[in-house]
Design a protein around this motif. Structure first.
Motif, PDB file in Angstrom:
ATOM      1  N   VAL A  35      -6.262  -7.405   0.398  1.00  0.00           N
ATOM      2  CA  VAL A  35      -6.734  -8.745   0.063  1.00  0.00           C
ATOM      3  C   VAL A  35      -5.729  -9.733   0.642  1.00  0.00           C
ATOM      4  O   VAL A  35      -4.554  -9.713   0.297  1.00  0.00           O
ATOM      5  CB  VAL A  35      -6.869  -8.949  -1.460  1.00  0.00           C
ATOM      6  CG1 VAL A  35      -7.359 -10.360  -1.765  1.00  0.00           C
ATOM      7  CG2 VAL A  35      -7.810  -7.911  -2.060  1.00  0.00           C
ATOM      8  N   PHE A  59      -2.078  -6.858  -1.759  1.00  0.00           N
ATOM      9  CA  PHE A  59      -2.307  -8.296  -1.663  1.00  0.00           C
ATOM     10  C   PHE A  59      -1.221  -8.904  -0.792  1.00  0.00           C
ATOM     11  O   PHE A  59      -0.047  -8.594  -0.957  1.00  0.00           O
ATOM     12  CB  PHE A  59      -2.238  -8.962  -3.048  1.00  0.00           C
ATOM     13  CG  PHE A  59      -3.455  -8.725  -3.891  1.00  0.00           C
ATOM     14  CD1 PHE A  59      -4.436  -9.703  -3.991  1.00  0.00           C
ATOM     15  CD2 PHE A  59      -3.624  -7.545  -4.589  1.00  0.00           C
ATOM     16  CE1 PHE A  59      -5.555  -9.500  -4.774  1.00  0.00           C
ATOM     17  CE2 PHE A  59      -4.734  -7.331  -5.372  1.00  0.00           C
ATOM     18  CZ  PHE A  59      -5.708  -8.307  -5.466  1.00  0.00           C
ATOM     19  N   GLU A  60      -1.647  -9.769   0.090  1.00  0.00           N
ATOM     20  CA  GLU A  60      -0.677 -10.513   0.899  1.00  0.00           C
ATOM     21  C   GLU A  60      -1.000 -11.992   0.779  1.00  0.00           C
ATOM     22  O   GLU A  60      -2.136 -12.423   0.993  1.00  0.00           O
ATOM     23  CB  GLU A  60      -0.717 -10.071   2.358  1.00  0.00           C
ATOM     24  CG  GLU A  60       0.372 -10.743   3.151  1.00  0.00           C
ATOM     25  CD  GLU A  60       0.575 -10.140   4.525  1.00  0.00           C
ATOM     26  OE1 GLU A  60       1.508 -10.599   5.201  1.00  0.00           O
ATOM     27  OE2 GLU A  60      -0.172  -9.244   4.929  1.00  0.00           O
ATOM     28  N   LEU A  61       0.000 -12.756   0.422  1.00  0.00           N
ATOM     29  CA  LEU A  61      -0.143 -14.195   0.238  1.00  0.00           C
ATOM     30  C   LEU A  61       0.472 -14.908   1.435  1.00  0.00           C
ATOM     31  O   LEU A  61       1.635 -14.696   1.755  1.00  0.00           O
ATOM     32  CB  LEU A  61       0.554 -14.628  -1.057  1.00  0.00           C
ATOM     33  CG  LEU A  61       0.542 -16.101  -1.395  1.00  0.00           C
ATOM     34  CD1 LEU A  61      -0.879 -16.591  -1.635  1.00  0.00           C
ATOM     35  CD2 LEU A  61       1.394 -16.342  -2.641  1.00  0.00           C
ATOM     36  N   LEU A  66      -4.715 -13.581   0.990  1.00  0.00           N
ATOM     37  CA  LEU A  66      -4.907 -14.882   0.366  1.00  0.00           C
ATOM     38  C   LEU A  66      -4.236 -15.948   1.225  1.00  0.00           C
ATOM     39  O   LEU A  66      -3.035 -15.862   1.485  1.00  0.00           O
ATOM     40  CB  LEU A  66      -4.315 -14.891  -1.037  1.00  0.00           C
ATOM     41  CG  LEU A  66      -4.911 -13.877  -2.016  1.00  0.00           C
ATOM     42  CD1 LEU A  66      -4.106 -13.832  -3.297  1.00  0.00           C
ATOM     43  CD2 LEU A  66      -6.359 -14.206  -2.297  1.00  0.00           C
ATOM     44  N   PHE A 106      -4.410  -1.506  -4.221  1.00  0.00           N
ATOM     45  CA  PHE A 106      -4.787  -2.815  -3.701  1.00  0.00           C
ATOM     46  C   PHE A 106      -3.526  -3.466  -3.150  1.00  0.00           C
ATOM     47  O   PHE A 106      -2.525  -3.595  -3.856  1.00  0.00           O
ATOM     48  CB  PHE A 106      -5.377  -3.710  -4.803  1.00  0.00           C
ATOM     49  CG  PHE A 106      -6.813  -3.402  -5.105  1.00  0.00           C
ATOM     50  CD1 PHE A 106      -7.816  -4.245  -4.654  1.00  0.00           C
ATOM     51  CD2 PHE A 106      -7.166  -2.273  -5.827  1.00  0.00           C
ATOM     52  CE1 PHE A 106      -9.142  -3.971  -4.926  1.00  0.00           C
ATOM     53  CE2 PHE A 106      -8.480  -1.989  -6.108  1.00  0.00           C
ATOM     54  CZ  PHE A 106      -9.478  -2.826  -5.658  1.00  0.00           C
TER      55      PHE A 106
END
Length: 120
Positions: A51, A14-16, A53, A12
């Motif tokens: 994902v 994730f990028e904020l 964000l 997974f």
């Protein structure tokens, strides 16, 4: 951020992002997914999932952006707060608990250094 889900056998990614969703964010996340799939993923693992964000998002803009992307990517929002919800607070160690662990580890390391031959 890169995570691995043991039961799903997938990475997974994730990028904020600070600020609102922009279509180019999906392209960059797609690049990261391709890199993970190309360099880390094995044949027994499923495709990596991205994902993204963001502080805010527009439904139609996200839909139009992701319509032609062939990788599993989801977009969600986040809310910044200084206080953790009560159920999470109960699960996390306190600052004092963490300090106690650090002090214990330092003491153990010091004892090991003293026990090693030639170390003083």
């Amino acid at each position: 951020m890169l995570f691995y889900h043991v039961r799903l056998h997938r990475y997974f990614v994730f990028e904020l992002k600070v600020g609102a969703f922009q279509p180019e964010h999906a392209g960059k996340l797609g690049f990261y997914l391709a890199a993970v799939n190309g360099t880390m993923r094995t044949p027994v693992e499923g495709p990596s999932i991205g994902v993204l964000l963001c502080e805010s998002r527009s439904g139609p803009m996200v839909e139009f952006t992701l319509e032609t992307i062939n990788q599993p990517i989801g977009v969600s929002t986040y809310h910044v707060t200084r206080k953790l919800p009560a159920p999470i607070q109960k699960e996390l160690p306190t600052v004092e608990d963490l300090q106690e662990v650090v002090n214990k580890l330092r003491s153990e390391m010091e004892m090991l250094r003293k026990e090693l031959p030639g170390e003083e």
